[in-house]
Design an enzyme around this catalytic site. Structure first.
Site, PDB file in Angstrom:
ATOM      1  N   CYS A 108      73.870  22.599  38.731  1.00 47.29           N
ATOM      2  CA  CYS A 108      72.712  23.035  39.522  1.00 47.29           C
ATOM      3  C   CYS A 108      73.040  23.200  41.002  1.00 47.29           C
ATOM      4  CB  CYS A 108      71.559  22.063  39.323  1.00 47.29           C
ATOM      5  SG  CYS A 108      71.152  21.906  37.578  1.00 47.29           S
ATOM      6  N   HIS A 166      66.300  19.228  46.823  1.00 43.34           N
ATOM      7  CA  HIS A 166      66.523  19.684  45.450  1.00 43.34           C
ATOM      8  C   HIS A 166      65.250  19.405  44.634  1.00 43.34           C
ATOM      9  CE1 HIS A 166      68.855  20.959  42.096  1.00 43.34           C
ATOM     10  NE2 HIS A 166      68.979  19.776  41.533  1.00 43.34           N
ATOM     11  N   HIS A 180      62.814  24.664  37.772  1.00 43.97           N
ATOM     12  CA  HIS A 180      64.207  24.451  38.159  1.00 43.97           C
ATOM     13  C   HIS A 180      65.028  25.614  37.623  1.00 43.97           C
ATOM     14  CE1 HIS A 180      67.985  22.939  39.138  1.00 43.97           C
ATOM     15  NE2 HIS A 180      67.958  21.739  38.593  1.00 43.97           N
TER      16      HIS A 180
END
Lengths: 394, 232
Positions: free
Chosen positions: A155, A288, A323
């Site tokens: 990620c 994040h 996400h």
């Protein structure tokens, strides 16, 4: 030190096409989640994801991968560069429109893609297609004279792609780097996040005390980076500057962050050093903020340890678009250019009751920022962390 | 330096490098690692190959696992960069097979983590305590020079004294690159006249201009496999 500029950028997310849609949607607290209809979700924790409206792909083996369809849409979907009627989703992309004629020649732009699973939707047909093929195919369609490559670091993929692209320009190895980041919702990835227990049954609530996990999303972003000399040669106007970057590994656990945030701390400190910026001058952060219990707790720990919480404001947009995995860092970097322009940090959609320690740092309200820089961070499986400092054009 | 190919695996002072063979050696924790590392047994084949090649290279460079005999975990500021053309395609197909069973109700969570090709870098970082930057570079027609160039950039930046870099390809490769993994430990040296260094240690230099990128002594390096063959 050669400044590195973002001279063009575009995003497509569950909130629509363009950074205005993204900024406006997040600032309004919109949630772009919809029921997934590409595959049967009845066996999974949640039926919802941040889906791009109108994006449908591959149900037959000979069809194009969803990620390539999205990439073509992203690069053609430039309102100023591609007037209505000129975009055609099956034609090769004309890089001259995007990069300018000189960048299509030898020693032109370097393409770096960032995707965790690329064309993995094709695997349902029993055929594998490596992520490397995405960079190669896109480079050919753009008419670039070299294939480019994909950065894969879970990620943090596109955050690292931006860091490495900026580093190549600062070192004088490249004058123009095109970053294209994207990941799409496939059953392959959706089932995995459901199986490992990271997915929330309800929409993600980053930094909330009642958060239960993440909601997946799909999205894409491109950022065109240039050094100062190239910027001046091409008479372009910069949107923002990439001032610093840092990358570090926790070396602690494969699928969970180090609870002390050692890797993220190191990446942030390195980004500040690289940007010749002091920690004290950081007042705004795009975190994040996945909505998972351990990630968000780790970030709160790091931000409180490194910065003065009383003068710090941070947000997460994953309660709005989900996400987006490898694309997350690039999408958030594009958003940061708009945050710097408007001097407003959007709130954190999904946040109702801030988690312990998050109360003064995170808010669901939009807040004005006074500094001309913003820190944006991402972390991923393998314990990898990356941080960028973006600033206004000086 | 260390490698795992179908015909041989190990480090150059103990095993003869050979790139082609009929089948891959069985990779077990005992055959590869100095210290036990439980997760090794549950890794996919792609990760085992990459991890094992890194372990051989680190052993050759004299870098021990992060946990010492007294249980202390050592952290090291070393970067880890790997190139691949195939990624973990083989693992993806295995995971998809678990997904296809029972209509998607029984995907394997253990296998899913390893469908990220960079996961073996995370495992190696944990085992050796590597806290530097770490990522996978995926490209078509891979020569291995992109990760090597990025590793050299890391050393030239002054952020790192040492960088581990290499390539790892699954057995499903359809390219000229042999399936398997090979890794190098690069260390920056002060090669001034006062400090000529160990003549037995190969010195890699970046060429001026764009092509060829590297020289090993007077020889041009066009692929990472060239590098190994020239050293041997």
């Amino acid at each position: 030190m050669t400044p590195v500029y973002i001279v063009d950028a575009h995003v497509i997310t569950a909130l629509g096409s363009g950074v205005e849609s993204l900024f406006g949607g997040v600032a309004a607290g919109k949630k772009g989640f919809a029921r997934v209809d590409r595959f049967d979700t009845s066996a999974y924790v949640s039926p919802y994801a941040g889906l791009i409206s109108g994006l449908s792909f591959s149900i037959k083996p000979e069809e194009t991968s969803g990620v390539l369809i999205l990439a073509r849409k992203l690069l053609k979907d430039r309102v100023p560069l591609y007037p209505a009627g000129s975009a055609n989703s099956v034609d090769p992309i004309n890089s001259v429109d995007l990069l300018g004629p000189e960048d299509s020649l030898d020693l032109g732009a370097l393409l770096i893609t960032a995707s965790t699973k690329g064309p993995v939707d094709l695997i349902r047909h029993g055929q594998g297609s490596p992520v490397a093929s995405l960079a190669g195919q896109l480079a050919r369609e753009l008419g670039l004279n070299r294939p480019g490559f994909n950065i894969n670091a879970a990620c943090a993929s596109s955050t690292i792609a931006l860091a490495k692209g900026a580093d190549l320009i600062r070192r004088g190895r490249e004058h123009t780097v095109l970053i294209v980041a994207l990941d799409v919702i496939t059953e392959f990835v959706f089932s995995g996040f459901s199986a490992i227990g990271a997915m929330s049954a309800s929409p993600a609530m980053p930094f909330d005390r009642d958060r239960q996990g993440l909601t997946l999303g799909e999205g894409a972003a491109f950022l065109l980076l240039m050094g100062k000399e190239r910027l001046e040669q091409t008479n372009r106007r910069a949107l923002a500057e990439i001032r610093g970057w840092g990358i570090a590994c926790d070396a602690a656990h494969l699928t969970a962050p180090d609870r002390t945030g050692s890797g993220l701390k190191k990446a942030v400190i390195q980004a500040c050093k690289s940007g010749e910026t002091s920690l004290d001058s950081i007042h705004a952060i795009n975190a994040h903020g996945t909505g998972t219990r351990y990630n968000d707790a780790m970030e709160i720990e790091v931000f409180k340890a490194l910065f003065n919480p009383r003068s710090l404001m941070a947000n997460s947009i994953k309660g709005s678009i989900g996400h987006t995995l490898g694309a997350a860092g690039a999408i958030e970097a594009v958003l940061c250019t708009k945050i710097l322009e408007k001097k407003v940090l959007p709130g954190t959609p999904g946040l109702s009751h801030p988690a312990e320690g998050a109360g003064t740092i995170f808010s669901r309200d939009n807040r004005e920022i006074t500094s001309d820089s913003i820190l944006t961070t991402n972390s991923g499986f393998g314990g990898i962390n990356a941080a960028l400092i973006l600033g206004g054009v000086r | 330096m260390g490698w795992v190919f179908s015909s041989s695996m190990g480090r150059p002072d103990r095993v003869q490098l050979s790139l082609s063979g009929d089948h891959f050696p069985e990779l077990t924790g005992k055959s590869v690692l100095k210290n036990p590392y439980k997760p090794f047994g549950r890794m996919d084949n792609f990760s085992k190959m990459g991890f094992a090649a890194i372990a051989f290279a680190m052993d050759h460079a004299g870098i021990s696992p992060s946990t010492t005999r007294d249980g202390v975990k050592k952290k090291r500021n070393i970067a880890l960069i790997a190139g691949s053309e195939t990624g973990c395609l083989e693992t993806d197909l295995l995971y998809q097979a678990t997904l296809s069973r029972a209509g998607g109700a029984l995907p394997s969570p253990a296998l899913f983590a390893y469908t990220l090709p960079s996961c073996f870098l995370g495992e190696a970082s944990i085992y050796f305590g590597l806290t530097g930057e770490s990522y996978m570079v995926e490209e078509e027609n891979m020569t291995g020079l992109t990760p090597l160039s990025m590793a050299m950039d890391c050393l030239e930046s002054g952020l790192y004294r040492a960088v581990v870099c290499g390539v790892c390809n699954s057995e499903l490769t359809k390219t000229d690159s042999p399936p398997g993994a090979l890794f190098l430990v690069l260390e920056s040296i002060d090669n001034s006249d006062d400090n000529p260094g160990d003549p037995a240690v190969p010195v890699l230099t970046r060429s001026p201009g764009n092509k060829p990128l590297f020289h090993l002594g007077k020889r041009e390096i066009k692929t990472l496999v060239d590098f190994f063959e020239y050293v041997f």
